[in-house]
Design a protein around this motif. Structure first.
Motif, PDB file in Angstrom:
ATOM      1  N   PRO A 176       0.800  -1.238   0.000  1.00  0.00           N
ATOM      2  CA  PRO A 176       0.000   0.000   0.000  1.00  0.00           C
ATOM      3  C   PRO A 176       0.826   1.278   0.000  1.00  0.00           C
ATOM      4  O   PRO A 176       0.342   2.327  -0.423  1.00  0.00           O
ATOM      5  CB  PRO A 176      -0.831  -0.106   1.289  1.00  0.00           C
ATOM      6  N   ILE A 177       2.073   1.204   0.416  1.00  0.00           N
ATOM      7  CA  ILE A 177       2.904   2.409   0.467  1.00  0.00           C
ATOM      8  C   ILE A 177       3.831   2.485  -0.743  1.00  0.00           C
ATOM      9  O   ILE A 177       3.887   3.493  -1.444  1.00  0.00           O
ATOM     10  CB  ILE A 177       3.749   2.444   1.766  1.00  0.00           C
ATOM     11  N   THR A 178       4.564   1.389  -1.004  1.00  0.00           N
ATOM     12  CA  THR A 178       5.569   1.440  -2.074  1.00  0.00           C
ATOM     13  C   THR A 178       4.978   1.118  -3.439  1.00  0.00           C
ATOM     14  O   THR A 178       5.552   1.476  -4.462  1.00  0.00           O
ATOM     15  CB  THR A 178       6.698   0.437  -1.787  1.00  0.00           C
ATOM     16  N   GLY A 179       3.877   0.392  -3.468  1.00  0.00           N
ATOM     17  CA  GLY A 179       3.299  -0.028  -4.744  1.00  0.00           C
ATOM     18  C   GLY A 179       3.954  -1.261  -5.325  1.00  0.00           C
ATOM     19  O   GLY A 179       3.604  -1.699  -6.414  1.00  0.00           O
ATOM     20  N   ASP A 180       4.943  -1.828  -4.609  1.00  0.00           N
ATOM     21  CA  ASP A 180       5.609  -3.041  -5.107  1.00  0.00           C
ATOM     22  C   ASP A 180       4.640  -4.215  -5.122  1.00  0.00           C
ATOM     23  O   ASP A 180       3.804  -4.347  -4.229  1.00  0.00           O
ATOM     24  CB  ASP A 180       6.804  -3.409  -4.200  1.00  0.00           C
ATOM     25  N   LYS A 181       4.795  -5.072  -6.138  1.00  0.00           N
ATOM     26  CA  LYS A 181       3.956  -6.272  -6.186  1.00  0.00           C
ATOM     27  C   LYS A 181       4.265  -7.165  -4.995  1.00  0.00           C
ATOM     28  O   LYS A 181       5.437  -7.322  -4.612  1.00  0.00           O
ATOM     29  CB  LYS A 181       4.251  -7.067  -7.464  1.00  0.00           C
ATOM     30  N   LEU A 182       3.215  -7.728  -4.441  1.00  0.00           N
ATOM     31  CA  LEU A 182       3.402  -8.597  -3.279  1.00  0.00           C
ATOM     32  C   LEU A 182       3.551 -10.051  -3.705  1.00  0.00           C
ATOM     33  O   LEU A 182       3.001 -10.475  -4.718  1.00  0.00           O
ATOM     34  CB  LEU A 182       2.211  -8.498  -2.328  1.00  0.00           C
TER      35      LEU A 182
END
Lengths: 86, 193
Positions: free
Chosen positions: B79-85
Protein backbone atom coordinates in the motif's frame (compact mmCIF):
# COMPACT_ATOMS: atom_id res chain seq x y z
CA UNK A 1 -46.63 10.04 -7.06
CA UNK A 2 -46.24 6.70 -5.31
CA UNK A 3 -49.48 5.04 -4.28
CA UNK A 4 -50.08 3.71 -0.77
CA UNK A 5 -48.64 0.29 -1.47
CA UNK A 6 -45.61 1.53 -3.43
CA UNK A 7 -42.26 2.77 -2.26
CA UNK A 8 -39.58 4.47 -4.36
CA UNK A 9 -36.20 2.82 -3.78
CA UNK A 10 -32.81 3.05 -5.47
CA UNK A 11 -30.98 -0.18 -6.22
CA UNK A 12 -27.25 0.12 -6.85
CA UNK A 13 -26.54 -2.70 -9.30
CA UNK A 14 -22.83 -3.18 -9.94
CA UNK A 15 -22.36 0.48 -9.09
CA UNK A 16 -25.14 1.61 -11.41
CA UNK A 17 -28.08 3.38 -9.68
CA UNK A 18 -31.50 2.04 -10.71
CA UNK A 19 -34.53 3.93 -9.30
CA UNK A 20 -37.40 1.50 -8.82
CA UNK A 21 -40.91 1.78 -7.46
CA UNK A 22 -41.58 -1.41 -5.50
CA UNK A 23 -44.74 -2.91 -4.10
CA UNK A 24 -44.43 -3.05 -0.31
CA UNK A 25 -46.49 -6.25 -0.19
CA UNK A 26 -44.04 -8.22 -2.32
CA UNK A 27 -40.95 -9.96 -1.02
CA UNK A 28 -37.76 -8.06 -1.75
CA UNK A 29 -36.49 -10.66 -4.20
CA UNK A 30 -39.56 -10.09 -6.41
CA UNK A 31 -37.99 -6.89 -7.76
CA UNK A 32 -34.84 -8.67 -8.90
CA UNK A 33 -35.78 -9.46 -12.51
CA UNK A 34 -37.04 -5.97 -13.29
CA UNK A 35 -34.17 -4.20 -11.52
CA UNK A 36 -31.52 -6.31 -13.26
CA UNK A 37 -33.19 -5.77 -16.61
CA UNK A 38 -33.21 -2.02 -16.00
CA UNK A 39 -29.49 -2.21 -15.17
CA UNK A 40 -28.75 -4.15 -18.35
CA UNK A 41 -27.72 -7.31 -16.50
CA UNK A 42 -28.77 -10.43 -18.33
CA UNK A 43 -29.07 -14.09 -17.42
CA UNK A 44 -28.54 -13.78 -13.67
CA UNK A 45 -32.03 -13.27 -12.20
CA UNK A 46 -31.69 -16.08 -9.66
CA UNK A 47 -32.23 -14.62 -6.20
CA UNK A 48 -29.70 -16.97 -4.66
CA UNK A 49 -26.96 -15.34 -6.74
CA UNK A 50 -27.45 -11.88 -5.28
CA UNK A 51 -27.01 -10.13 -1.95
CA UNK A 52 -29.28 -7.22 -1.05
CA UNK A 53 -27.18 -5.01 1.22
CA UNK A 54 -28.19 -2.01 3.26
CA UNK A 55 -25.03 -0.56 4.76
CA UNK A 56 -23.24 -3.45 6.44
CA UNK A 57 -26.40 -5.54 6.72
CA UNK A 58 -27.55 -8.16 4.27
CA UNK A 59 -31.32 -7.91 3.94
CA UNK A 60 -33.52 -11.01 4.00
CA UNK A 61 -34.84 -10.99 0.46
CA UNK A 62 -37.71 -13.30 1.41
CA UNK A 63 -39.21 -10.62 3.66
CA UNK A 64 -41.91 -8.29 2.44
CA UNK A 65 -40.50 -4.92 1.44
CA UNK A 66 -42.99 -3.25 3.76
CA UNK A 67 -41.60 -5.19 6.73
CA UNK A 68 -38.01 -4.10 6.18
CA UNK A 69 -38.51 -0.61 7.57
CA UNK A 70 -37.19 1.13 4.47
CA UNK A 71 -37.73 4.81 3.85
CA UNK A 72 -38.48 6.21 0.38
CA UNK A 73 -35.23 6.82 -1.50
CA UNK A 74 -33.27 4.22 0.47
CA UNK A 75 -30.26 2.92 -1.47
CA UNK A 76 -29.96 -0.85 -1.54
CA UNK A 77 -26.77 -2.37 -2.94
CA UNK A 78 -27.42 -5.37 -5.12
CA UNK A 79 -24.19 -7.34 -5.26
CA UNK A 80 -23.64 -10.47 -7.30
CA UNK A 81 -22.29 -13.32 -5.19
CA UNK A 82 -18.99 -14.87 -6.21
CA UNK A 83 -19.18 -17.30 -9.09
CA UNK A 84 -16.63 -20.05 -9.53
CA UNK A 85 -13.53 -19.53 -7.41
CA UNK A 86 -10.14 -21.23 -7.55
CA UNK B 1 -3.76 -4.42 -26.73
CA UNK B 2 -6.64 -5.06 -29.09
CA UNK B 3 -9.40 -2.74 -27.80
CA UNK B 4 -9.23 0.93 -28.76
CA UNK B 5 -7.94 2.58 -25.56
CA UNK B 6 -10.50 5.38 -26.02
CA UNK B 7 -13.30 2.84 -25.52
CA UNK B 8 -11.68 1.20 -22.52
CA UNK B 9 -10.92 4.61 -21.04
CA UNK B 10 -14.57 5.66 -21.35
CA UNK B 11 -15.71 2.49 -19.58
CA UNK B 12 -12.97 2.92 -16.98
CA UNK B 13 -14.14 6.47 -16.30
CA UNK B 14 -17.71 5.23 -15.94
CA UNK B 15 -16.69 2.55 -13.43
CA UNK B 16 -14.70 5.06 -11.40
CA UNK B 17 -17.61 7.53 -11.51
CA UNK B 18 -19.94 4.83 -10.16
CA UNK B 19 -17.51 4.21 -7.30
CA UNK B 20 -17.21 7.89 -6.51
CA UNK B 21 -20.98 8.35 -6.53
CA UNK B 22 -21.23 5.93 -3.61
CA UNK B 23 -17.98 6.93 -1.95
CA UNK B 24 -19.36 7.34 1.60
CA UNK B 25 -20.70 3.78 1.64
CA UNK B 26 -17.44 2.39 0.24
CA UNK B 27 -15.38 4.36 2.74
CA UNK B 28 -17.45 3.10 5.66
CA UNK B 29 -16.80 -0.45 4.49
CA UNK B 30 -13.05 0.29 4.25
CA UNK B 31 -12.58 0.61 0.47
CA UNK B 32 -10.59 3.71 -0.53
CA UNK B 33 -9.63 4.81 -4.03
CA UNK B 34 -6.13 6.26 -3.93
CA UNK B 35 -5.47 6.85 -7.61
CA UNK B 36 -7.33 6.40 -10.88
CA UNK B 37 -5.14 6.98 -13.91
CA UNK B 38 -6.25 4.95 -16.90
CA UNK B 39 -5.75 2.03 -17.23
CA UNK B 40 -5.02 1.48 -13.52
CA UNK B 41 -6.90 2.16 -10.31
CA UNK B 42 -5.20 1.79 -6.94
CA UNK B 43 -7.37 0.86 -3.97
CA UNK B 44 -6.54 0.26 -0.34
CA UNK B 45 -8.73 -1.88 1.88
CA UNK B 46 -8.93 -1.04 5.57
CA UNK B 47 -10.09 -3.39 8.28
CA UNK B 48 -12.65 -1.19 10.01
CA UNK B 49 -13.34 -3.43 13.01
CA UNK B 50 -9.85 -3.68 14.46
CA UNK B 51 -9.33 -2.07 17.86
CA UNK B 52 -8.25 0.47 18.89
CA UNK B 53 -7.82 1.73 15.31
CA UNK B 54 -8.82 0.68 11.81
CA UNK B 55 -5.83 -0.72 9.91
CA UNK B 56 -4.85 -0.98 6.25
CA UNK B 57 -5.19 -4.65 5.41
CA UNK B 58 -4.07 -4.78 1.78
CA UNK B 59 -3.95 -2.89 -1.46
CA UNK B 60 -4.59 -3.75 -5.11
CA UNK B 61 -4.04 -2.30 -8.54
CA UNK B 62 -6.91 -3.04 -10.90
CA UNK B 63 -6.00 -2.81 -14.57
CA UNK B 64 -8.57 -2.05 -17.28
CA UNK B 65 -6.58 -2.65 -20.47
CA UNK B 66 -8.89 -4.06 -23.16
CA UNK B 67 -11.92 -3.53 -20.92
CA UNK B 68 -14.47 -4.92 -21.34
CA UNK B 69 -13.53 -7.26 -24.15
CA UNK B 70 -11.40 -8.63 -21.32
CA UNK B 71 -12.24 -8.46 -17.63
CA UNK B 72 -10.08 -6.40 -15.28
CA UNK B 73 -6.81 -7.75 -13.90
CA UNK B 74 -6.00 -7.53 -10.19
CA UNK B 75 -2.58 -7.36 -8.57
CA UNK B 76 -1.85 -7.18 -4.87
CA UNK B 77 0.62 -4.42 -4.12
CA UNK B 78 2.27 -2.88 -1.10
CA UNK B 79 0.00 0.00 0.00
CA UNK B 80 2.90 2.41 0.47
CA UNK B 81 5.57 1.44 -2.07
CA UNK B 82 3.30 -0.03 -4.74
CA UNK B 83 5.61 -3.04 -5.11
CA UNK B 84 3.96 -6.27 -6.19
CA UNK B 85 3.40 -8.60 -3.28
CA UNK B 86 4.36 -12.24 -3.04
CA UNK B 87 1.84 -14.74 -1.80
CA UNK B 88 3.65 -15.02 1.55
CA UNK B 89 3.32 -11.25 2.02
CA UNK B 90 -0.48 -11.22 1.99
CA UNK B 91 -2.04 -10.44 5.36
CA UNK B 92 -4.19 -13.58 5.28
CA UNK B 93 -5.18 -16.26 2.77
CA UNK B 94 -8.53 -14.79 1.61
CA UNK B 95 -10.45 -17.93 2.47
CA UNK B 96 -13.70 -18.32 0.54
CA UNK B 97 -14.80 -21.70 1.79
CA UNK B 98 -14.14 -23.92 4.79
CA UNK B 99 -14.85 -27.59 5.20
CA UNK B 100 -16.13 -28.83 8.55
CA UNK B 101 -14.21 -31.90 9.64
CA UNK B 102 -15.08 -34.02 12.65
CA UNK B 103 -11.84 -34.55 14.56
CA UNK B 104 -13.23 -36.23 17.65
CA UNK B 105 -16.39 -36.80 19.65
CA UNK B 106 -18.31 -33.51 19.54
CA UNK B 107 -15.28 -31.80 18.04
CA UNK B 108 -15.58 -30.11 14.68
CA UNK B 109 -12.73 -28.24 13.07
CA UNK B 110 -13.12 -25.81 10.19
CA UNK B 111 -10.48 -26.43 7.53
CA UNK B 112 -10.09 -23.82 4.78
CA UNK B 113 -10.22 -25.49 1.38
CA UNK B 114 -10.75 -22.64 -1.09
CA UNK B 115 -9.03 -19.29 -1.41
CA UNK B 116 -9.48 -16.17 -3.49
CA UNK B 117 -5.76 -15.40 -3.78
CA UNK B 118 -3.88 -18.24 -5.43
CA UNK B 119 -0.21 -18.78 -6.23
CA UNK B 120 1.68 -21.92 -7.08
CA UNK B 121 4.58 -20.85 -4.95
CA UNK B 122 4.69 -18.68 -1.82
CA UNK B 123 7.32 -16.49 -3.51
CA UNK B 124 5.21 -15.77 -6.60
CA UNK B 125 2.66 -12.95 -6.93
CA UNK B 126 -0.81 -14.24 -6.11
CA UNK B 127 -3.67 -13.82 -8.53
CA UNK B 128 -7.38 -13.52 -7.87
CA UNK B 129 -8.96 -16.70 -9.11
CA UNK B 130 -12.54 -15.58 -9.59
CA UNK B 131 -15.03 -15.38 -12.46
CA UNK B 132 -14.92 -11.84 -13.81
CA UNK B 133 -11.18 -11.43 -13.25
CA UNK B 134 -8.73 -11.65 -16.17
CA UNK B 135 -6.33 -14.06 -14.47
CA UNK B 136 -9.15 -16.56 -13.89
CA UNK B 137 -10.36 -16.54 -17.49
CA UNK B 138 -6.83 -16.64 -18.94
CA UNK B 139 -5.88 -19.65 -16.86
CA UNK B 140 -5.76 -22.90 -18.88
CA UNK B 141 -7.76 -24.67 -16.18
CA UNK B 142 -10.71 -22.37 -16.96
CA UNK B 143 -10.65 -22.42 -20.76
CA UNK B 144 -14.18 -23.84 -20.66
CA UNK B 145 -15.47 -20.83 -18.74
CA UNK B 146 -15.08 -17.95 -21.16
CA UNK B 147 -15.38 -14.34 -20.01
CA UNK B 148 -17.94 -13.87 -22.78
CA UNK B 149 -20.35 -16.08 -20.84
CA UNK B 150 -20.28 -13.55 -17.96
CA UNK B 151 -19.58 -10.20 -19.62
CA UNK B 152 -23.13 -8.88 -19.24
CA UNK B 153 -23.82 -10.56 -15.91
CA UNK B 154 -22.29 -7.88 -13.72
CA UNK B 155 -19.21 -9.96 -12.91
CA UNK B 156 -16.10 -8.12 -13.94
CA UNK B 157 -17.44 -4.69 -13.07
CA UNK B 158 -15.38 -2.60 -10.66
CA UNK B 159 -18.20 -2.78 -8.13
CA UNK B 160 -18.26 -6.57 -8.29
CA UNK B 161 -14.52 -7.11 -7.87
CA UNK B 162 -14.30 -4.58 -5.03
CA UNK B 163 -17.22 -6.25 -3.27
CA UNK B 164 -15.60 -9.68 -3.52
CA UNK B 165 -12.21 -8.39 -2.35
CA UNK B 166 -13.89 -6.66 0.60
CA UNK B 167 -16.07 -9.65 1.44
CA UNK B 168 -13.16 -12.08 1.65
CA UNK B 169 -10.42 -9.60 2.45
CA UNK B 170 -11.67 -7.21 5.15
CA UNK B 171 -15.29 -7.79 6.18
CA UNK B 172 -14.34 -10.70 8.44
CA UNK B 173 -11.32 -9.14 10.11
CA UNK B 174 -12.04 -8.67 13.80
CA UNK B 175 -8.55 -8.12 15.19
CA UNK B 176 -4.89 -8.80 14.74
CA UNK B 177 -2.82 -11.68 16.00
CA UNK B 178 0.30 -10.60 17.81
CA UNK B 179 3.21 -12.99 18.22
CA UNK B 180 5.71 -12.12 20.91
CA UNK B 181 8.85 -14.20 20.72
CA UNK B 182 10.95 -14.03 23.90
CA UNK B 183 14.68 -13.92 23.23
CA UNK B 184 17.66 -13.82 25.57
CA UNK B 185 19.05 -10.33 25.36
CA UNK B 186 21.73 -10.46 28.03
CA UNK B 187 22.67 -12.22 31.24
CA UNK B 188 21.75 -10.68 34.52
CA UNK B 189 24.92 -10.82 36.60
CA UNK B 190 25.27 -9.97 40.23
CA UNK B 191 28.60 -8.32 40.94
CA UNK B 192 30.85 -10.06 43.52
CA UNK B 193 30.72 -8.42 46.93
Amino acid sequence: MASDNKIALVFIVNGNPVPFEANVNEPLHAVLGAVLAAAGVVGEADKDRWDFKLGDNTLDSNKKIGDLGLKPGTKIFLNSKAGAVG
Amino acid sequence: MFVDPAISRKKFDQEIAHFRAERPAHHRRGIWLMDATFPNALFIFAATNTKPHPMVAFSVVINFDNYDAEPPSIQFVHPITGDKLKKRELPHPFTTHVQRVMVGPNQIMEVPDQWLAIAFDEDLPPFVCLQGVREYHNHPAHDGDSWWLHRKSGKGTLSYVLDQLAKYGIDGIRGVQVQLVPTIGAFVVQSPQ
